[in-house]
Design an enzyme around this catalytic site. Structure first.
Site: not given
Length: 254
Positions: A9, A23, A85, A146
């Protein structure tokens, strides 16, 4: 060895949010620390972004900036692509995504995941196949980690802790070193002969230049309260980029 490190992001795209966290901030923090660790171990590391912006500065163009991440990896002919992430959706734990099994991407994922799980006593969600653009379109092995669930109160409490984010950076580094067949140097004593301390993430490029000129020494970023990390204070010499000076007995202000 060469790696493309992709903080998920950025800029217009905050990614998942929860409990006052975004995030994009967590992934950047982990990746800036991880880059220093990898380069200390001789792994050339390309970042897709080093600040709060969309790769390629393509604000609002999700497809375009995702392709920019892929193009950076391809243009630099890296040996591994690693996207970092934070998950969301009410679950918990650590997970690594790949585009397919039975290849070097799965090998890398299997070597990184156990370290991530150990880094904060996380639950393991395993290695999973998902059809993600940055995994599917890269020609080199590619993984996407993740790291906890930002909308889970227990996971968010861990992610809010700078020490946990540092531990996740170390965990990524250990797994990536294993994948490349490089011995990870415990403790990094040599790295702390000299350290560089940044006032904010905006000082990153200047700090990187200083770090390289000092043998790829450790690079630290002050947390939001601008305190000095304990590990930075343990260095024999501390080079301060930005403001202010510290109580370190041998600091130099640039």
């Amino acid at each position: 060895m060469k790696l493309c490190l992709d903080p998920g992001h950025g800029g217009y795209d905050s990614g998942a949010i929860g409990f006052g966290l975004q995030e994009k901030d967590i992934t950047l923090d982990i990746c800036l620390q991880l880059k220093t660790l990898l380069e200390y171990h001789g792994i050339v590391t390309i970042l897709t972004r080093d600040g709060d912006y969309a790769p390629g500065h393509l604000e609002g163009n999700l497809n375009g900036e995702l392709w920019t991440r892929v193009k950076l990896a391809e243009q630099n002919a890296v040996d591994l692509f690693c996207s970092v992430h934070v998950n969301a959706g009410g679950g918990t734990g650590e997970q690594v995504l790949v585009s397919e099994l039975d290849g070097n991407a799965q090998k890398a994922a299997n070597q990184v995941l156990p370290y991530l799980v150990q880094a904060g006593g996380w639950a393991s969600r395993g290695v999973t196949v998902q059809n993600v653009l940055v995994l599917r379109e890269t020609s080199m092995p590619a993984i996407l980690t993740e790291n906890g669930f930002i909308d889970n109160s227990a996971d968010a409490a861990k992610l809010k802790d700078p020490n946990v984010r540092k531990a996740l950076a170390v965990a990524h580094a250990r797994g990536i070193c294993d994948y490349f067949g490089i011995q990870y140097l415990e403790g990094g004593r040599d790295m702390l002969e000299v350290a560089v301390l940044l006032y904010t993430k905006e000082d990153y490029w200047a700090g990187t230049d200083v770090s390289v000129k000092n043998g790829n020494c450790a690079l630290f970023i002050r947390p939001d309260d601008h305190s000095v990390p304990k590990d930075a204070m343990s260095a024999k010499k501390l080079i301060v980029v930005g403001w202010p000076t510290t109580n370190h007995p041998n600091d130099v202000l640039l």
